[in-house]
Design an enzyme around this catalytic site. Structure first.
Site, short mmCIF file in Angstrom:
data_model
loop_
_atom_site.label_atom_id
_atom_site.label_comp_id
_atom_site.label_asym_id
_atom_site.label_seq_id
_atom_site.Cartn_x
_atom_site.Cartn_y
_atom_site.Cartn_z
N TYR A 80 -11.80 -9.74 -18.96
CA TYR A 80 -11.02 -8.73 -18.25
C TYR A 80 -11.85 -8.16 -17.10
O TYR A 80 -13.00 -7.80 -17.30
CB TYR A 80 -10.64 -7.60 -19.21
CG TYR A 80 -9.82 -6.48 -18.61
CD1 TYR A 80 -8.54 -6.72 -18.12
CD2 TYR A 80 -10.33 -5.18 -18.53
CE1 TYR A 80 -7.78 -5.69 -17.57
CE2 TYR A 80 -9.57 -4.15 -18.00
CZ TYR A 80 -8.30 -4.40 -17.52
OH TYR A 80 -7.55 -3.38 -16.99
N ASP A 137 -19.71 -9.21 -14.28
CA ASP A 137 -18.97 -7.98 -14.48
C ASP A 137 -19.63 -7.26 -15.65
O ASP A 137 -19.38 -7.58 -16.81
CB ASP A 137 -17.50 -8.28 -14.75
CG ASP A 137 -16.69 -7.01 -15.02
OD1 ASP A 137 -17.31 -5.93 -15.13
OD2 ASP A 137 -15.45 -7.10 -15.13
N LYS A 185 -17.99 2.50 -16.58
CA LYS A 185 -18.19 3.06 -17.92
C LYS A 185 -19.48 3.88 -18.07
O LYS A 185 -19.49 5.04 -17.66
CB LYS A 185 -18.05 1.94 -18.96
CG LYS A 185 -16.62 1.36 -18.90
CD LYS A 185 -16.24 0.43 -20.01
CE LYS A 185 -14.74 0.17 -19.97
NZ LYS A 185 -14.34 -1.19 -19.67
#
Ligand SMILES: *Cc1c(COP(=O)(O)O)cnc(C)c1O
Length: 432
Positions: free
Chosen positions: A149, A244, A272
């Protein structure tokens, strides 16, 4: 263990109202518990490794607001720093010294990053990095991996893992074919498939993007040689390698997976943890590539709230806390105890299961495994995971509400929290 069902009347009332006001009653899909069944609990407050819901029930939390809460929720030093920062205002929309501080910390920590640009989410970071990659290589095609994702931008919504997988949507309506026609996919851990794509699309592939440890199809680490192989292949074909690390950055090691595994990509996305619980994303990499971003170069990308002083402050304080000696050793130790314990209990109670852990990130699949990619992960018994999830929740343990999400621990989780979690897990696994 005697088990009395918890009372969740207020949660149910609030969620029922929410469903009338917001699609599915939530601001992000997985929160609605669709894939595990039952109603979500509505949070009231968080502190350390714990959550309290609006009915006053307490839970040990293994979601950590999906990763950012690595020091524990509402860490007193982060909150104190935010109180100070708030006095100076909430947003400048102009340069601030705080950006330099966090930028320097990120550049010092992450091997691939020589320059960085701050944005407001991981999605934004991945969108922006893709534009940059295409501009730099003057090639439009990219390779991503099934189950990985990279946020909800159109060009990444192909075989995109957790949220999408959970709802059984192979893609999303509203994404035009043209947006994904340059997105090639391969199974994770399959170098041969990547080689074949490079061979079939000679001089057309600008780059390869991946979660170097997958967290959005459940927890799937890279096989030995996979990351190194991608590094060689991208070099060989004049393509860029993008890690990522929105989830893994500052979680797997202070310098991310690239530090832990010693493979340096050209570009990296972050999010995050570096926002310490406030909305942040970032992307960075080689100076020659990053210099193409406006206003230094022609590749446009902007943001009203980007580099916002509150987010920078929470990020700086969080990274400072993570720099203390022993951080990652501790995370590894408690998480190993949890992951090993869960597997052992599954075995003793007669469930097929596999899983693992690196640093403060873990996973458990209800399948005999091994799980090397998303296809393997999908062999999991998701109905059983649903019963496991519900059983844990009702006994005070909050797990990510999907079989296809990694779990997270924090510096605030104690050995006693892990032991209590394992006792609860034994009780639940004996009854599902
Ligand atoms: C969470 C995540 C994103 C998206 O970040 P948001 O802040 O939710 O937009 C992108 N990539 C990975 C690997 C993620 O885990």
């Amino acid at each position: 263990m005697v088990h009395t069902p918890i009372k969740t009347t207020k949660s149910q009332e609030i969620f029922a109202t929410a469903q009338n006001l917001m699609p599915g009653g939530v601001s992000s899909p997985v929160r609605a518990f669709k894939s595990v069944g039952g109603q979500p609990i509505v949070f009231d407050r968080v502190q350390g490794p714990y959550i309290w819901d609006v009915d006053g029930n307490q839970y040990i939390d293994y979601v950590g607001t999906w990763g950012p809460a690595i020091c524990g929720h509402a860490h007193p030093e982060v909150i104190a720093a935010l109180h100070e920062a708030l006095k100076k205002g909430t947003s400048f929309g102009a340069p601030s010294a705080l950006e330099n501080v966090l930028a320097e910390m990120v550049i010092d920590a992450v091997p691939s990053i020589e320059m960085v640009r701050f944005v407001n989410s991981g999605t934004e970071a991945c969108m922006a990095v893709l534009r940059l990659l295409r501009a730099f290589t003057q090639r439009d095609k990219i390779i991503k991996f099934e189950g990985c994702y990279h946020g909800h931008a159109d060009m990444f919504l192909v075989k995109a893992g957790s949220g999408v997988a959970t709802l059984g949507l192979p893609d999303s309506p509203g994404v035009p074919k043209s947006a994904t026609s340059n997105t090639l996919t391969a199974p994770f851990n399959d170098l041969e498939a990547v080689k074949a794509l490079f061979a079939e699309n000679r001089d057309e592939i600008g780059g390869v993007i991946l979660e170097p440890i997958v967290g959005n199809a459940g927890f799937i680490p890279p096989d030995a040689g996979f990351l190194e192989g991608l590094r060689e292949l991208t070099h060989e074909h004049g393509a860029l390698l993008v890690f990522d690390e929105v989830m893994t950055g500052f979680r797997i090691a202070y310098g991310g997976v690239q530090e832990k595994f010693g493979v340096t990509p050209d570009l990296t996305t972050l999010g995050k943890v570096i926002g310490g619980g406030l909305p942040v994303g970032a992307y960075g990499g080689r100076r020659d590539i990053m210099s193409m971003i406006a206003p230094a170069g022609p590749v446009y990308q902007a943001g009203t709230l980007s580099g916002n002083p509150l987010a920078m402050t929470a990020g700086i304080k969080t990274l400072e806390l993570l720099q203390k000696p022993g951080t990652y050793e501790y995370l590894d130790q408690v998480t190993k105890k949890l992951a090993d314990g869960l597997l052992q209990i599954a075995k003793e109670t007669g469930h097929e299961a596999c899983g693992g852990q690196i640093s403060g990130m873990f996973g458990l699949f209800f399948t005999s495994g091994p799980v090397h990619n998303y296809e393997d992960a999908k062999k999991s018994d998701t109905a059983k995971f649903g019963r496991f999830h519900r059983g844990m929740l009702e006994r005070g343990v909050y797990l990510a509400p999907s079989q296809f999400e990694a779990g997270f621990t924090s510096l605030a989780h104690t050995e006693a929290d892990i032991e209590q979690t394992l006792a609860v897990a034994r009780d639940v696994m004996s009854s599902i």
